[in-house]
Enzyme design. Structure first.
Site, PDB file in Angstrom:
ATOM      1  N   ASP A   1      51.421  48.964  49.547  1.00 18.75           N
ATOM      2  CA  ASP A   1      51.292  49.965  48.490  1.00 18.75           C
ATOM      3  C   ASP A   1      51.528  51.362  49.049  1.00 18.75           C
ATOM      4  O   ASP A   1      52.262  52.157  48.474  1.00 18.75           O
ATOM      5  CB  ASP A   1      49.901  49.894  47.845  1.00 18.75           C
ATOM      6  CG  ASP A   1      49.766  48.686  46.917  1.00 18.75           C
ATOM      7  OD1 ASP A   1      50.737  48.368  46.222  1.00 18.75           O
ATOM      8  OD2 ASP A   1      48.694  48.059  46.908  1.00 18.75           O
TER       9      ASP A   1
ATOM     10  N   LYS B   1      46.188  52.168  46.137  1.00 17.07           N
ATOM     11  CA  LYS B   1      45.146  51.422  46.832  1.00 17.07           C
ATOM     12  C   LYS B   1      45.547  51.253  48.291  1.00 17.07           C
ATOM     13  O   LYS B   1      46.722  51.110  48.599  1.00 17.07           O
ATOM     14  CB  LYS B   1      44.930  50.052  46.169  1.00 17.07           C
ATOM     15  CG  LYS B   1      44.284  50.211  44.792  1.00 17.07           C
ATOM     16  CD  LYS B   1      44.003  48.890  44.100  1.00 17.07           C
ATOM     17  CE  LYS B   1      45.232  48.111  43.771  1.00 17.07           C
ATOM     18  NZ  LYS B   1      46.316  48.888  43.139  1.00 17.07           N
TER      19      LYS B   1
ATOM     20  N   HIS C   1      43.421  39.700  46.692  1.00 13.58           N
ATOM     21  CA  HIS C   1      44.722  39.052  46.828  1.00 13.58           C
ATOM     22  C   HIS C   1      44.602  37.602  47.233  1.00 13.58           C
ATOM     23  O   HIS C   1      45.472  37.066  47.901  1.00 13.58           O
ATOM     24  CB  HIS C   1      45.589  39.811  47.836  1.00 13.58           C
ATOM     25  CG  HIS C   1      45.853  41.202  47.409  1.00 13.58           C
ATOM     26  ND1 HIS C   1      45.099  42.248  47.826  1.00 13.58           N
ATOM     27  CD2 HIS C   1      46.752  41.699  46.545  1.00 13.58           C
ATOM     28  CE1 HIS C   1      45.542  43.351  47.255  1.00 13.58           C
ATOM     29  NE2 HIS C   1      46.534  43.046  46.472  1.00 13.58           N
TER      30      HIS C   1
ATOM     31  N   GLY D   1      50.444  45.055  42.941  1.00 14.22           N
ATOM     32  CA  GLY D   1      50.907  43.711  42.666  1.00 14.22           C
ATOM     33  C   GLY D   1      50.404  43.228  41.325  1.00 14.22           C
ATOM     34  O   GLY D   1      49.419  43.741  40.802  1.00 14.22           O
ATOM     35  N   SER D   2      51.086  42.227  40.771  1.00 15.67           N
ATOM     36  CA  SER D   2      50.588  41.608  39.549  1.00 15.67           C
ATOM     37  C   SER D   2      49.518  40.592  39.920  1.00 15.67           C
ATOM     38  O   SER D   2      49.343  40.256  41.086  1.00 15.67           O
ATOM     39  CB  SER D   2      51.738  40.928  38.812  1.00 15.67           C
ATOM     40  OG  SER D   2      52.649  41.914  38.391  1.00 15.67           O
ATOM     41  N   GLY D   3      48.807  40.100  38.892  1.00 19.52           N
ATOM     42  CA  GLY D   3      47.740  39.148  39.162  1.00 19.52           C
ATOM     43  C   GLY D   3      46.363  39.784  39.113  1.00 19.52           C
ATOM     44  O   GLY D   3      45.359  39.103  39.281  1.00 19.52           O
ATOM     45  N   HIS D   4      46.312  41.111  38.877  1.00 16.81           N
ATOM     46  CA  HIS D   4      45.031  41.827  38.827  1.00 16.81           C
ATOM     47  C   HIS D   4      44.650  42.217  37.409  1.00 16.81           C
ATOM     48  O   HIS D   4      43.786  43.062  37.205  1.00 16.81           O
ATOM     49  CB  HIS D   4      45.097  43.096  39.673  1.00 16.81           C
ATOM     50  CG  HIS D   4      45.481  42.866  41.083  1.00 16.81           C
ATOM     51  ND1 HIS D   4      44.788  42.003  41.897  1.00 16.81           N
ATOM     52  CD2 HIS D   4      46.494  43.364  41.838  1.00 16.81           C
ATOM     53  CE1 HIS D   4      45.358  41.995  43.090  1.00 16.81           C
ATOM     54  NE2 HIS D   4      46.404  42.798  43.080  1.00 16.81           N
TER      55      HIS D   4
END
Lengths: 206, 331
Positions: free
Chosen positions: B110, B105, B219, B54-57
């Site tokens: 995922d 992960k 998350h 996911g994005s945001g990491h």
């Protein structure tokens, strides 16, 4: 029951309406025991799906469902993309060559969809996942000989509510262990909307 | 919600364009996808490495695309895994015929999406292997659960597997190196404040001024335990104790340390945590071979940090020390 391409399009459009309307509710369910994106992902996925199939020319339910499956897989992401994508893909493959799809074939399709999603997610009943809604609904279809809109909604609703007291052992909610008890599983809630939409489309069309 | 964004539904697309525009010499985007690829991919005779999530990491995962680390990173929506079709495009873009290695992960989404992508790639005749990273000791690993999450330790898998691939390791050798990192790395995180997913518009949980969460993931999900706020030294001690309960570290061991900020933690505070972690390891007689302090695997604007410890042998020390070129990760 006579399920055709046009019914399938209506079914998906109705699912989409419900996903848009309940986007925040689904996200709030996921906020307690997940990562708070279920409503966002499902509403995005079904909107894209409706954009894809509306106005398209389809001969059979199977053709519509194939596009639905591929769009969900490529637009939803997360665990829901492959899982809901698998459900619709299995319906599509089981319905291949059938027009219209009769009650018996529809029941088979749902059973194949359930088996497919259990295999993909390595899940079984009682783990607080969408399987806990799909499984009793499939059982209901198998026990009856014709489509019963009210009973389907009732079965799906009770099943969804039953996930509230379950301890999650699969999916993101499993990380919350005991804290997962007391909340409806978001994937089960989405599944309930899917069957509620089906019942509304097929009502009277036994 | 107050954020520097345009449309909440366009944040990932806008970000990817901005990243590629910042490093045009090194990176390109696969058209129609949210996949970022090394400009020189596929690299002849080299195993291709693909990661994503996911994005945001950020900087994960695109920040690790470059010589010595990943060949491609695929971004999903915020905190949502990328989709199989996009992963497949990335796999195809980096395969030089030597096979492609996937670093995943351990989150249901995922795992499912990468698995499907691997099946699709294999159907096209590409050799694919993978590893599932599960370094988070906060969550239980048992048959009855999904298993442990993958968090910041994943970056060390990128580094070591990336070095192995860069020096010409086969698909099998890259997999073995990655698996050894997974077996030897442990992490745990904590948070002082939650974060807000743009499309959700409100924080994922609430914490009082005097509270903190121990054992959070990446998350925005809440932690395993809510506690009274404590000093940096006490926090560092609590986190390392949780790691030690899971894996024994003894005198003479060599380790890499990663102190990771979750998006809104001042560097000052990360170094204060590092100071105590180093002191604790020194007391145990554990030798620190290399330390990474900074933001490696964030959770949007969450305030907090994670600590990762990786036990090293000589082979992994060499791989960890090998040069790394991504603009956003130098070692």
């Amino acid at each position: 029951m006579e399920f055709q391409a046009q019914d399938t399009i209506q079914w998906i459009e109705k699912i989409n309406e419900k996903m848009q309307r309940n986007k925040e509710y689904l996200t709030s369910l996921d906020q307690v025991i997940g990562d708070s994106d279920h409503g966002i992902n499902m509403s995005r996925g079904f909107q894209e799906t409706v954009n894809k199939i509306s106005g398209g020319t389809y001969d059979t339910a199977s053709d519509v469902l194939k596009d639905v499956a591929m769009t969900l897989m490529s637009k939803v992401g997360g665990a829901s993309g492959p899982l809901f994508g698998t459900l619709f893909l299995k319906l599509s493959t089981t319905f291949k060559g059938m027009d219209p799809v009769d009650y018996h074939a529809f029941t088979n399709g749902l059973e194949e969809a359930l088996n497919g999603v259990m295999q993909r997610g390595k899940a079984t009943t009682g783990e607080k996942t969408l399987v806990d809604v799909w499984s009793p609904v499939v059982e209901h279809f198998k026990q009856e000989d014709e489509f019963q809109a009210d009973k389907i909604v009732e079965t799906a609703k009770t099943a969804m509510e039953n996930t509230k007291d379950m301890l999650a052992t699969k999916g993101r909610a499993a990380y919350f262990k005991e804290k997962s008890i007391g909340h409806i599983d978001p994937g089960s809630a989405s599944s309930y909307y899917i069957f509620e939409a089906l019942a509304e489309v097929m009502e009277g069309g036994k | 919600m107050k954020k520097i964004i345009n449309d909440p539904n366009q944040v990932v697309q806008d970000m990817i364009k901005g990243i590629v525009a910042a490093y045009p010499e090194e990176l390109r985007q696969i058209p129609g996808t949210m996949a970022i690829v090394r400009n020189d991919a596929p690299v002849k005779d080299k195993v291709g490495l693909v990661s994503g999530g996911g994005s945001g990491h950020e900087p994960a995962h695109s920040g690790y695309v470059g010589k010595g680390m990943l060949d491609a990173a695929v971004a999903g929506e915020v905190f949502t895994s990328p989709t199989p079709d996009q992963l497949l495009e990335a796999i195809k873009a980096v395969d030089s015929g030597s096979g492609v290695f996937l670093i995943i992960k351990n989150y249901t989404g995922d795992v499912l999406n990468f698995e499907m992508a691997a099946e699709l790639a294999e159907a096209e005749g590409i050799q694919v292997e993978s590893v599932i990273v599960n370094d988070d000791v906060a969550v239980e690993d048992s048959d009855a659960t999904t298993g442990r999450r993958g968090i910041a330790g994943t970056v060390l898998v990128h580094k070591i597997a990336g070095a192995m691939a860069e020096q010409g390791g086969t698909l099998k050798e890259v997999k073995a190196a990655a698996e050894k990192v997974v077996a030897n790395v442990r992490s745990i995180g904590m948070a002082l404040t939650p974060c807000t997913v743009p499309a959700a518009g409100k924080p994922s949980f609430e914490l009082e001024e005097n509270e903190m969460e121990i054992g959070i993931g990446i998350h925005g999900e809440s932690g395993i335990e809510r506690k009274q706020m404590a000093s940096a030294d006490d926090i560092a001690t609590e986190l390392t104790d949780k790691i030690f309960e899971d894996m024994a570290f003894s005198s003479g061991d060599e380790v890499a340390v990663m102190i990771n900020g979750l998006g809104s933690t001042p560097e000052m505070e990360l170094y204060i945590v590092n100071r105590k972690v180093q002191e604790i390891l020194a007391e145990k007689g554990v030798h620190v071979h290399k330390t990474f302090v900074g933001e490696f695997m964030t959770a949007l604007e969450m305030t907090g940090c994670s600590v990762s410890l990786l036990k090293l042998d000589d082979a992994h020390k060499t791989l960890l020390d090998a040069p790394t070129h991504p603009a956003r990760f130098r070692s």
